[in-house]
Scaffold this motif. Structure first.
Motif, PDB file in Angstrom:
ATOM      1  N   THR A 145      16.575  -0.993  -4.487  1.00  0.00           N
ATOM      2  CA  THR A 145      15.825  -1.737  -3.477  1.00  0.00           C
ATOM      3  C   THR A 145      16.517  -3.060  -3.155  1.00  0.00           C
ATOM      4  N   GLU A 146      17.104  -3.667  -4.167  1.00  0.00           N
ATOM      5  CA  GLU A 146      17.826  -4.926  -3.940  1.00  0.00           C
ATOM      6  C   GLU A 146      19.026  -4.707  -3.008  1.00  0.00           C
ATOM      7  N   ALA A 147      19.742  -3.594  -3.232  1.00  0.00           N
ATOM      8  CA  ALA A 147      20.900  -3.291  -2.389  1.00  0.00           C
ATOM      9  C   ALA A 147      20.484  -2.974  -0.960  1.00  0.00           C
ATOM     10  N   ILE A 148      19.331  -2.307  -0.811  1.00  0.00           N
ATOM     11  CA  ILE A 148      18.834  -2.003   0.533  1.00  0.00           C
ATOM     12  C   ILE A 148      18.523  -3.295   1.283  1.00  0.00           C
ATOM     13  N   ALA A 149      17.832  -4.220   0.613  1.00  0.00           N
ATOM     14  CA  ALA A 149      17.493  -5.496   1.253  1.00  0.00           C
ATOM     15  C   ALA A 149      18.750  -6.265   1.658  1.00  0.00           C
ATOM     16  N   THR A 150      19.748  -6.255   0.785  1.00  0.00           N
ATOM     17  CA  THR A 150      21.006  -6.935   1.091  1.00  0.00           C
ATOM     18  C   THR A 150      21.717  -6.262   2.254  1.00  0.00           C
ATOM     19  N   HIS A 151      21.763  -4.926   2.226  1.00  0.00           N
ATOM     20  CA  HIS A 151      22.438  -4.167   3.281  1.00  0.00           C
ATOM     21  C   HIS A 151      21.803  -4.409   4.647  1.00  0.00           C
ATOM     22  N   LEU A 152      20.475  -4.464   4.672  1.00  0.00           N
ATOM     23  CA  LEU A 152      19.774  -4.640   5.943  1.00  0.00           C
ATOM     24  C   LEU A 152      19.528  -6.110   6.280  1.00  0.00           C
ATOM     25  N   LYS A 153      19.960  -6.993   5.363  1.00  0.00           N
ATOM     26  CA  LYS A 153      19.764  -8.440   5.543  1.00  0.00           C
ATOM     27  C   LYS A 153      18.281  -8.778   5.726  1.00  0.00           C
ATOM     28  N   LEU A 154      17.463  -8.233   4.822  1.00  0.00           N
ATOM     29  CA  LEU A 154      16.016  -8.436   4.886  1.00  0.00           C
ATOM     30  C   LEU A 154      15.535  -9.279   3.715  1.00  0.00           C
ATOM     31  N   PRO A 155      14.491 -10.060   3.926  1.00  0.00           N
ATOM     32  CA  PRO A 155      13.839 -10.713   2.782  1.00  0.00           C
ATOM     33  C   PRO A 155      13.117  -9.653   1.956  1.00  0.00           C
ATOM     34  N   SER A 156      12.913  -9.913   0.679  1.00  0.00           N
ATOM     35  CA  SER A 156      12.192  -8.967  -0.166  1.00  0.00           C
ATOM     36  C   SER A 156      11.090  -9.683  -0.936  1.00  0.00           C
ATOM     37  N   ILE A 157      10.029  -8.943  -1.202  1.00  0.00           N
ATOM     38  CA  ILE A 157       8.881  -9.459  -1.951  1.00  0.00           C
ATOM     39  C   ILE A 157       8.591  -8.456  -3.064  1.00  0.00           C
ATOM     40  N   GLU A 158       8.255  -8.964  -4.258  1.00  0.00           N
ATOM     41  CA  GLU A 158       8.010  -8.061  -5.374  1.00  0.00           C
ATOM     42  C   GLU A 158       6.549  -8.102  -5.817  1.00  0.00           C
ATOM     43  N   LEU A 159       5.990  -6.903  -6.037  1.00  0.00           N
ATOM     44  CA  LEU A 159       4.650  -6.754  -6.608  1.00  0.00           C
ATOM     45  C   LEU A 159       4.803  -6.547  -8.109  1.00  0.00           C
ATOM     46  N   LEU A 160       4.096  -7.328  -8.895  1.00  0.00           N
ATOM     47  CA  LEU A 160       4.339  -7.345 -10.338  1.00  0.00           C
ATOM     48  C   LEU A 160       3.218  -6.720 -11.163  1.00  0.00           C
ATOM     49  N   LYS A 161       2.156  -6.262 -10.523  1.00  0.00           N
ATOM     50  CA  LYS A 161       1.038  -5.696 -11.278  1.00  0.00           C
ATOM     51  C   LYS A 161       0.868  -4.206 -10.995  1.00  0.00           C
ATOM     52  N   ASN A 162       0.537  -3.468 -12.052  1.00  0.00           N
ATOM     53  CA  ASN A 162       0.275  -2.036 -11.947  1.00  0.00           C
ATOM     54  C   ASN A 162      -1.226  -1.828 -12.113  1.00  0.00           C
ATOM     55  N   TYR A 163      -1.873  -1.330 -11.059  1.00  0.00           N
ATOM     56  CA  TYR A 163      -3.319  -1.151 -11.088  1.00  0.00           C
ATOM     57  C   TYR A 163      -3.726   0.277 -11.445  1.00  0.00           C
ATOM     58  N   ARG A 164      -2.781   1.197 -11.506  1.00  0.00           N
ATOM     59  CA  ARG A 164      -3.101   2.591 -11.810  1.00  0.00           C
ATOM     60  C   ARG A 164      -3.013   2.891 -13.301  1.00  0.00           C
ATOM     61  N   LEU A 165      -1.894   2.615 -13.876  1.00  0.00           N
ATOM     62  CA  LEU A 165      -1.572   3.102 -15.216  1.00  0.00           C
ATOM     63  C   LEU A 165      -2.257   2.256 -16.300  1.00  0.00           C
ATOM     64  N   PRO A 166      -2.960   2.877 -17.241  1.00  0.00           N
ATOM     65  CA  PRO A 166      -3.520   2.120 -18.368  1.00  0.00           C
ATOM     66  C   PRO A 166      -2.392   1.631 -19.291  1.00  0.00           C
ATOM     67  N   LYS A 167      -2.606   0.502 -19.941  1.00  0.00           N
ATOM     68  CA  LYS A 167      -1.625  -0.035 -20.870  1.00  0.00           C
ATOM     69  C   LYS A 167      -1.292   0.959 -21.984  1.00  0.00           C
TER      70      LYS A 167
END
Length: 346
Positions: A145-167
């Motif tokens: 995903t990082e390479a895609i953002a760089t290739h397309l010259k796009l800003p990127s935002i990251e989601l850091l929480k998992n709401y589906r999977l139990p710990k």
């Protein structure tokens, strides 16, 4: 237990997710996030924003949302209907014809080739929005995903929480995948550790699964397998595929649904168990996931090289229960997993 609603109300989204929804439909961006972080939900809400803004302006909405698998396209139909989005604008990737539109939305961006990414960009007159997770990349030769953002010259935002999977499930899955912080990203603790059980014959694994489904009244179930048919894998596949399992189920009168290659026989509103490959389970979620044949004798080295990430995807599909069964010897993926991370069923 009632099936968990996957298309949550926007008011239930966290601040980071809501911030992504505030991005103008005319702006382009890449959103990366772990399994269960809400990427597909956010992609649908972006499609809805484009639709609603066009409707308010008395215009036709000019967008295409491209979905990587047919199974996921089928799974999100209820959400598409609920939002009022035109179903023809949410397209299975292999059916996309390259038509030019104002806005392109890409789910599971990490599994498309560089050439495909460039084609999507060329087809977007105004904006392109991509959602993905490098940790769930299941094919070689793709960009992160990082390479895609760089290739397309796009800003990127990251989601850091998992709401589906139990710990309790993530603590196990993180030993199989590459995301060692997965457990810390999960919001829910869960109720049960993954369950592991050994059998004498592979048919007993399948019979146990259907007995457990009936005994515990599981109504939102996936049985995930590595291969579609008997030709999958280099050799020694035999039964580790949907084709062989279907033959056993049909001979014993079990009821189920299945997805094999491009043959889609899945109704996600029904309570019948779903037979799906690891690859086709991308983006899906189920209350209970069974992964039989957790051994793979004879071609472990090949399997490690080709199926670690698809297996990780399969392990992260559940929002409550995970069962693993095997007949011969455990897959090497299991080596090093502490006993405290799972429960042995006698």
């Amino acid at each position: 237990m009632a099936r968990e609603k996957w298309l949550v109300d926007p008011a239930q989204l966290d601040k980071f997710q809501r911030d992504i929804l505030t991005i103008s439909v005319n702006d382009s961006c890449l959103v990366k996030g772990c399994a269960g972080s809400g990427k597909t939900i956010l992609a649908l809400y972006r499609a809805n924003d484009i639709y609603q803004q066009a409707k308010a302006a008395g215009k036709s909405a000019s967008f295409t949302m491209i979905i990587y698998t047919r199974a996921l396209q089928s799974f999100i139909q209820s959400g598409i209907k609920e939002l009022g989005i035109g179903p023809r604008q949410v397209i299975y990737a292999k059916k996309w014809d390259g038509s030019l539109v104002d806005h392109i939305i890409i789910d599971e961006a990490q599994d498309f080739t560089k050439t495909e990414i460039d084609e999507f960009l060329a087809a977007s007159n105004v904006s392109i929005m991509l959602y993905g997770d490098t940790q769930q990349q299941i094919y070689d030769g793709r960009m992160s995903t990082e390479a895609i953002a760089t290739h397309l010259k796009l800003p990127s935002i990251e989601l850091l929480k998992n709401y589906r999977l139990p710990k309790l499930i993530a603590a196990f899955a993180s030993h199989i995948g590459m995301d060692k912080e997965l457990e810390n990203k999960c919001v829910k603790t869960g109720f049960e550790k993954p369950k592991l059980k050994k059998f004498n014959h592979w048919q007993e694994e399948i019979d146990f699964i259907f007995k457990e489904i009936e005994t515990r009244n599981h109504t939102d179930v996936a049985i995930l397998l590595p291969f579609n048919d008997k030709t999958g894998g280099p050799y020694n596949n035999f039964h580790r595929n949907i084709q062989s399992v279907r033959e056993h189920l049909d001979n014993h009168g079990y009821r189920y649904e299945y997805k094999i290659n491009d043959s889609l026989v899945l109704d996600f509103d029904s309570e019948l168990p779903k037979l799906i490959t690891f690859h086709s389970s991308k983006g899906l979620q189920f209350e209970t996931v069974f992964i039989p044949f957790f051994d793979y004798p004879g071609h472990d080295r090949w399997f490690i090289g080709n199926y670690q990430m698809p297996l990780y995807v399969a392990l992260t599909r559940t929002y409550r229960n995970l069962y693993l069964t095997y007949t011969e010897r455990l897959t090497p993926f299991f080596y090093g997993v502490p006993l405290s991370k799972y429960e042995l069923i006698p």
